[in-house]
Design a protein around this motif. Structure first.
Motif, PDB file in Angstrom:
ATOM      1  N   ASN A   1      61.313  50.770  27.860  1.00 15.31           N
ATOM      2  CA  ASN A   1      59.996  50.561  27.263  1.00 15.31           C
ATOM      3  C   ASN A   1      60.037  49.247  26.486  1.00 15.31           C
ATOM      4  OD1 ASN A   1      58.068  50.914  24.729  1.00 15.31           O
ATOM      5  ND2 ASN A   1      57.266  52.220  26.346  1.00 15.31           N
TER       6      ASN A   1
ATOM      7  N   ASN B   1      56.339  50.343  30.541  1.00  9.89           N
ATOM      8  CA  ASN B   1      57.379  51.310  30.897  1.00  9.89           C
ATOM      9  C   ASN B   1      57.916  50.888  32.260  1.00  9.89           C
ATOM     10  OD1 ASN B   1      56.891  53.688  28.795  1.00  9.89           O
ATOM     11  ND2 ASN B   1      54.885  52.993  29.505  1.00  9.89           N
TER      12      ASN B   1
ATOM     13  N   ARG C   1      57.035  59.043  33.137  1.00  7.70           N
ATOM     14  CA  ARG C   1      58.185  58.275  32.667  1.00  7.70           C
ATOM     15  C   ARG C   1      59.498  58.818  33.231  1.00  7.70           C
ATOM     16  NH1 ARG C   1      57.213  57.382  26.148  1.00  7.70           N
ATOM     17  NH2 ARG C   1      55.559  55.803  26.279  1.00  7.70           N
TER      18      ARG C   1
ATOM     19  N   ASN D   1      64.292  54.515  27.221  1.00  4.77           N
ATOM     20  CA  ASN D   1      63.075  55.298  27.385  1.00  4.77           C
ATOM     21  C   ASN D   1      63.271  56.629  28.102  1.00  4.77           C
ATOM     22  OD1 ASN D   1      60.251  55.178  26.823  1.00  4.77           O
ATOM     23  ND2 ASN D   1      59.800  54.686  28.957  1.00  4.77           N
TER      24      ASN D   1
END
Length: 353
Positions: A104, A263, A96, A132
């Motif tokens: 997200n 994501n 991520r 995120n």
């Protein structure tokens, strides 16, 4: 022929049980489409990999992942083997952060055939857009002193760039939905970060005429999401608040086993990643009863991301036709196996060829 190269990481626990079905469904979708082809590269990264190599992924793992168009992830974590902070920071959160997956997205809706735990749920269909990359999940901070004088400091980090980016994504998403964005805040209790969040939300909303807005404190919003979920369309939230709200969304749908997430990288420099919310569920791993719907729904989100919304809608409708006919895994009150539910989805998709 449109080719999409996917990195596949089944991961831990039930991840390896639900992932093969997702790939089978992608292959069927490609056949139905006629001009869509998926290429897979598999990696065995996860807790078992850590036990063998002392790391959650290979040293050059990120370089290989970067070569794909998107990443399909099954699940990460098994605390009986590897502490959660190691497994998460070594794989999921590493991907991520290094791939700048700054947004997200998690939908929640009444899913036909699956009973919500709410006594009288109306037909809710909402999506949470979660910042995120920073917020409350920043690693800035530390610990000092020992014994009763020990102090732990965790700093929240909110940049205008990342905050506005999440809000702009939420507004654009809502423009194709019901034109309503709700901001999750807590500016009456969090002195610096949340008033800043509110200011950026007000500034951003002024750029989107025709989109209605509201702001709710996170505690009231969490309660309202349980009592009146039909009031919401698109919710934008910080990293921690979004995490909490999306688990509530999964719960009111009837099971975390059916909840998907995306994501997203918004600068096209790295692949986006799609994963179910349910985690590795070690308590049911190996029993053949894991719900495959969450992983299959991530396929729908992946298709949408690659511009194949028609195929994505067809898949979602097919999934709901299966659950509506009572073909359900035990977590949602049924007696079907993982293979039976996924197999029925595939059978019904093939009828569309």
């Amino acid at each position: 022929m449109k080719k999409i190269k996917l990195t596949v990481i089944p991961g831990d626990g039930i991840g390896s049980e639900v992932m093969p079905h997702a790939l089978d469904i992608l292959d069927v979708i490609g056949e139905i489409h006629g001009g869509l082809d998926f290429e897979y590269e598999h990696f065995d990264y996860g807790c078992d990999y850590y036990l063998k190599h002392g790391k959650m992924m290979a040293d050059d793992g990120m370089e290989h992942l970067a070569e794909s168009d998107s990443i399909l992830l099954g699940a990460v974590g098994d605390a009986s083997k590897v502490p959660d902070h190691i497994s998460l920071w070594g794989l999921l959160l590493k991907i991520r952060q290094e791939f700048e997956l700054a947004i997200n997205v998690r939908p929640a809706k009444v899913f036909r055939g699956i009973d919500s735990p709410l006594s009288a749920p109306e037909d809710f269909d909402l999506v949470v857009v979660r910042e995120n990359s920073e917020g409350e999940y920043s690693s800035v901070g530390g610990r000092m002193y020992r014994g009763d004088d020990e102090i732990a400091i965790q700093n929240n980090v909110f940049s205008k760039r990342a905050t506005k980016q999440a809000m702009e994504y939420a507004f654009k998403l809502s423009a194709g939905r019901s034109h309503h964005v709700t901001s999750a805040t807590k500016s009456n209790g969090i002195f610096h970060a949340m008033p800043f969040w509110d200011e950026v939300f007000s500034e951003t909303s002024a750029q989107y005429e025709g989109i209605r807005t509201s702001q709710q404190h996170i505690d009231a919003l969490a309660a309202s999401l349980v009592t009146h979920p039909q009031r919401y369309d698109t919710i934008v939230a910080s990293n921690l608040f979004g995490d909490i709200l999306t688990d509530i969304g999964a719960a009111i749908m009837g099971s975390i086993g059916i909840a998907p997430s995306a994501n997203l990288n918004l600068n096209d420099k790295s692949p986006s990643m799609f994963e179910p919310v349910h985690g590795s569920a070690p308590d049911i791993a190996g029993r053949g009863i894991a719900n495959p719907i969450g992983q299959i729904w991530t396929v729908k989100m992946l298709l949408d991301h690659h511009g194949e919304e028609e195929m994505g809608s067809m898949l979602l409708n097919t999934m709901e036709s299966v659950t509506a006919d009572g073909i359900l895994t035990p977590d949602v009150g049924g007696g079907a196996s993982t293979d039976e539910v996924a197999g029925e989805v595939i059978k019904r998709l093939k009828r569309k060829m």
